[in-house]
Design an enzyme around this catalytic site. Sequence first.
Site, PDB file in Angstrom:
ATOM      1  N   THR A 297     -19.526 -39.147  13.449  1.00  0.00           N
ATOM      2  CA  THR A 297     -19.577 -37.887  14.190  1.00  0.00           C
ATOM      3  C   THR A 297     -18.185 -37.283  14.301  1.00  0.00           C
ATOM      4  O   THR A 297     -18.003 -36.066  14.168  1.00  0.00           O
ATOM      5  CB  THR A 297     -20.159 -38.106  15.601  1.00  0.00           C
ATOM      6  OG1 THR A 297     -21.466 -38.665  15.493  1.00  0.00           O
ATOM      7  CG2 THR A 297     -20.235 -36.793  16.372  1.00  0.00           C
TER       8      THR A 297
ATOM      9  N   TRP B 232     -17.268 -35.862  10.964  1.00  0.00           N
ATOM     10  CA  TRP B 232     -18.003 -34.616  10.697  1.00  0.00           C
ATOM     11  C   TRP B 232     -17.208 -33.413  11.180  1.00  0.00           C
ATOM     12  O   TRP B 232     -17.239 -32.353  10.559  1.00  0.00           O
ATOM     13  CB  TRP B 232     -19.358 -34.667  11.409  1.00  0.00           C
ATOM     14  CG  TRP B 232     -20.209 -33.453  11.173  1.00  0.00           C
ATOM     15  CD1 TRP B 232     -21.085 -33.248  10.146  1.00  0.00           C
ATOM     16  CD2 TRP B 232     -20.256 -32.275  11.982  1.00  0.00           C
ATOM     17  NE1 TRP B 232     -21.686 -32.006  10.274  1.00  0.00           N
ATOM     18  CE2 TRP B 232     -21.189 -31.382  11.383  1.00  0.00           C
ATOM     19  CE3 TRP B 232     -19.614 -31.865  13.144  1.00  0.00           C
ATOM     20  CZ2 TRP B 232     -21.482 -30.139  11.921  1.00  0.00           C
ATOM     21  CZ3 TRP B 232     -19.906 -30.621  13.676  1.00  0.00           C
ATOM     22  CH2 TRP B 232     -20.829 -29.781  13.068  1.00  0.00           C
ATOM     23  N   HIS B 233     -16.462 -33.589  12.278  1.00  0.00           N
ATOM     24  CA  HIS B 233     -15.678 -32.489  12.829  1.00  0.00           C
ATOM     25  C   HIS B 233     -14.377 -32.274  12.073  1.00  0.00           C
ATOM     26  O   HIS B 233     -13.804 -31.178  12.118  1.00  0.00           O
ATOM     27  CB  HIS B 233     -15.381 -32.731  14.311  1.00  0.00           C
ATOM     28  CG  HIS B 233     -16.566 -32.529  15.196  1.00  0.00           C
ATOM     29  ND1 HIS B 233     -17.505 -33.512  15.441  1.00  0.00           N
ATOM     30  CD2 HIS B 233     -16.980 -31.439  15.896  1.00  0.00           C
ATOM     31  CE1 HIS B 233     -18.441 -33.045  16.242  1.00  0.00           C
ATOM     32  NE2 HIS B 233     -18.156 -31.799  16.535  1.00  0.00           N
ATOM     33  N   GLY B 234     -13.885 -33.290  11.384  1.00  0.00           N
ATOM     34  CA  GLY B 234     -12.652 -33.119  10.613  1.00  0.00           C
ATOM     35  C   GLY B 234     -12.063 -34.451  10.203  1.00  0.00           C
ATOM     36  O   GLY B 234     -12.161 -35.436  10.942  1.00  0.00           O
TER      37      GLY B 234
ATOM     38  N   PHE C  26     -15.000 -25.271  12.022  1.00  0.00           N
ATOM     39  CA  PHE C  26     -15.957 -26.260  11.584  1.00  0.00           C
ATOM     40  C   PHE C  26     -17.063 -25.653  10.729  1.00  0.00           C
ATOM     41  O   PHE C  26     -18.087 -26.264  10.553  1.00  0.00           O
ATOM     42  CB  PHE C  26     -16.575 -26.977  12.811  1.00  0.00           C
ATOM     43  CG  PHE C  26     -15.538 -27.613  13.693  1.00  0.00           C
ATOM     44  CD1 PHE C  26     -14.718 -28.607  13.212  1.00  0.00           C
ATOM     45  CD2 PHE C  26     -15.366 -27.162  14.983  1.00  0.00           C
ATOM     46  CE1 PHE C  26     -13.743 -29.174  14.019  1.00  0.00           C
ATOM     47  CE2 PHE C  26     -14.402 -27.727  15.803  1.00  0.00           C
ATOM     48  CZ  PHE C  26     -13.597 -28.733  15.311  1.00  0.00           C
TER      49      PHE C  26
END
Length: 237
Positions: A82, A85-87, A237
Amino acid sequence: IQIYFDFSGYSDMAIGLGKMFGFDFPENFRYPYISRSVAEFWRRWHISLGSWFRDYVYIPLGGSRVGRWKLYRNLCVVWGLTGLWHGASWNFILWGLYFGLLIAMERSGWGHILQKLPRLFHIYLIVVILISWVFFVFEDLTDVSYYLAAMFAVSNNTLLNEQFLYDLTSYAALLIIAGVAATPIFRLCRDKLLRSSIKGLRLMFNGGASLFYISILLLSTAYLVDESFNPFLYFRF
């Protein structure tokens, strides 16, 4: 407050636009700041993302139907991904693992105690979420440590200064409105009025609601015209 209203507001706009084209999208935020635990917070925050990781990562790994240590492993894997997923940055990975660790601690027994407490006593949740947003905002871990030190008054640069007091008094009314709007109190009042057996009361509410929405639209437009460019926080994002 800013990231919540930005993201939940854009999600609501997407849901509304979808309805105009005949699509019914599920609710993406459900008053997360009234939660009593981190696990509950993530059942209410960015629900579509949490559901995706649950269905395609957590459950295939065995979910909670495994031994204690495998459960902790599953939580760390899910929350590490997770964060990624954001960076692809250490701050996001630490942000994800931070939540994975907290949820694992809650699963070990702490969460049962939290759920028994009245919803008003959710200071624990507010504190840990505020800490998490520091990791989310600053990609440089040096900035993270610097800001956390200021938050907890263990550095010379404390947050309690003249600028803070000036901003607090200047935006006090807006903060109070935003704090109330982050709770379901308006929805509960609306539902109670709509269930009222007094027809005139329901008609008055519908007319008042339309006037309220038009007023908010005009006020928001006025703020947009008057303010400088302030991009949506999730654009990157």
